[in-house]
Each structure stands twice: as structure tokens, then as C-alpha cells.
Design a protein around this motif. Structure first.
Motif, short mmCIF file in Angstrom:
data_model
loop_
_atom_site.label_atom_id
_atom_site.label_comp_id
_atom_site.label_asym_id
_atom_site.label_seq_id
_atom_site.Cartn_x
_atom_site.Cartn_y
_atom_site.Cartn_z
N LEU A 67 0.85 -1.19 0.00
CA LEU A 67 0.00 0.00 0.00
C LEU A 67 0.89 1.24 0.00
O LEU A 67 1.79 1.36 0.83
CB LEU A 67 -0.90 -0.01 1.23
CG LEU A 67 -1.76 1.24 1.46
CD1 LEU A 67 -2.76 1.43 0.32
CD2 LEU A 67 -2.48 1.14 2.81
N GLN A 86 0.93 5.69 -0.98
CA GLN A 86 0.16 6.87 -1.33
C GLN A 86 0.46 7.30 -2.76
O GLN A 86 1.55 6.99 -3.30
CB GLN A 86 0.49 8.01 -0.36
CG GLN A 86 -0.06 7.81 1.04
CD GLN A 86 0.12 9.03 1.92
OE1 GLN A 86 1.03 9.83 1.70
NE2 GLN A 86 -0.73 9.17 2.91
N THR A 127 -3.49 0.79 -9.21
CA THR A 127 -3.89 -0.27 -8.28
C THR A 127 -4.29 -1.52 -9.05
O THR A 127 -5.16 -1.47 -9.92
CB THR A 127 -5.05 0.20 -7.39
OG1 THR A 127 -4.59 1.27 -6.56
CG2 THR A 127 -5.57 -0.93 -6.52
N THR A 173 -1.53 -1.39 -4.15
CA THR A 173 -2.67 -0.51 -3.88
C THR A 173 -2.15 0.91 -3.67
O THR A 173 -1.28 1.14 -2.83
CB THR A 173 -3.44 -0.96 -2.63
OG1 THR A 173 -3.87 -2.32 -2.81
CG2 THR A 173 -4.65 -0.08 -2.40
N SER A 194 -3.25 4.66 -2.77
CA SER A 194 -4.32 5.47 -2.19
C SER A 194 -4.19 6.92 -2.63
O SER A 194 -3.09 7.43 -2.87
CB SER A 194 -4.27 5.37 -0.67
OG SER A 194 -3.04 5.90 -0.18
#
Length: 125
Positions: free
Chosen positions: A10, A12, A90, A122, A124
Motif C-alpha cells: 500500500l 500513497q 492499483t 494498492t 491510495s
């Protein structure tokens, strides 16, 4: 030939990740290796490929200079360095390899002899 992708996670938007694809059972030096991705509900999508024996690299248009594919023959591993990541990046990323694929086919996953399990990326917002 076994391929194992790792390095997902994950991150940003705007961040970076390095994916690795470790091979066993064959020497990747002579293989064409590719990275593909699959987002939920979508088909596999070509990301990048590198030809065997120090050959050329090829990228999907959406990469736009953000990703770099490379191969470490000593470690028998292919890497995908990803930077400036966007939420639309993603997906599950997987690697594939083949020692008998022609240049015009490298963007089609079905043309690769071997495919490994994917690693989730992923991004975000």
C-alpha cells in the motif's frame, strides 16, 4: 520454471515501489520477461517487458516514463521500479517469462510460457 513476484503493498499517490520476480528452474538471462497487471473486473494488461540477452525494453503507453523494468542475471530476478504511482495503478501485478516469444507478441500474456503468482499494489489517493 517457477516465478514468484513480491514487493507489492500500500502506497500513497506519488509514491514508489519496487517489484521483484524471482525465477527458479531456468536462467532468465536468455528469456523475455514481462510484467502484467489486473485490476478488479478487468483483463490482464501489459505493463513492461525486457528481452533476453541484454535486449530491448518495452512499455505500455500509460507508463509514461514512470516505471523501469530491469533484470539482474546474477540473482535471476526481474524488477519493476515504479514511481509517481497513481490510484489507477492499483492492481495485482504478475510476471511472466518465455524463451520462445517473438517481439510482436510480448504484449500478450497468452504468448508467455510461464506466469507467476501476483503481488497486490494498492495506491491510495
Amino acid at each position: 520454471v517457477q516465478l514468484q513476484a513480491s514487493g507489492g503493498g500500500l502506497v500513497q499517490a506519488g509514491g514508489s515501489l519496487r517489484l521483484s520476480c524471482a525465477a527458479s528452474g531456468a536462467t532468465l538471462r536468455t528469456y523475455t520477461a514481462g510484467w502484467f497487471r489486473q485490476a478488479p473486473g478487468k483483463e490482464h494488461e501489459f505493463v513492461a517487458a525486457i528481452r533476453g540477452n541484454g535486449g530491448s525494453t518495452h512499455y505500455a503507453a500509460f507508463v509514461e516514463g514512470r516505471f523501469t523494468i530491469s533484470k539482474d542475471n546474477a540473482k535471476n530476478t526481474v524488477y519493476l521500479e515504479m514511481s509517481s504511482l497513481k490510484p489507477e495503478d492499483t492492481a495485482v501485478y504478475s510476471c511472466a517469462a518465455s524463451n520462445s516469444i517473438i517481439l510482436s507478441s510480448i504484449r500478450g500474456l497468452r504468448h508467455y510460457k510461464y506466469q507467476g503468482q501476483g503481488t497486490q499494489v494498492t495506491v491510495s489517493s
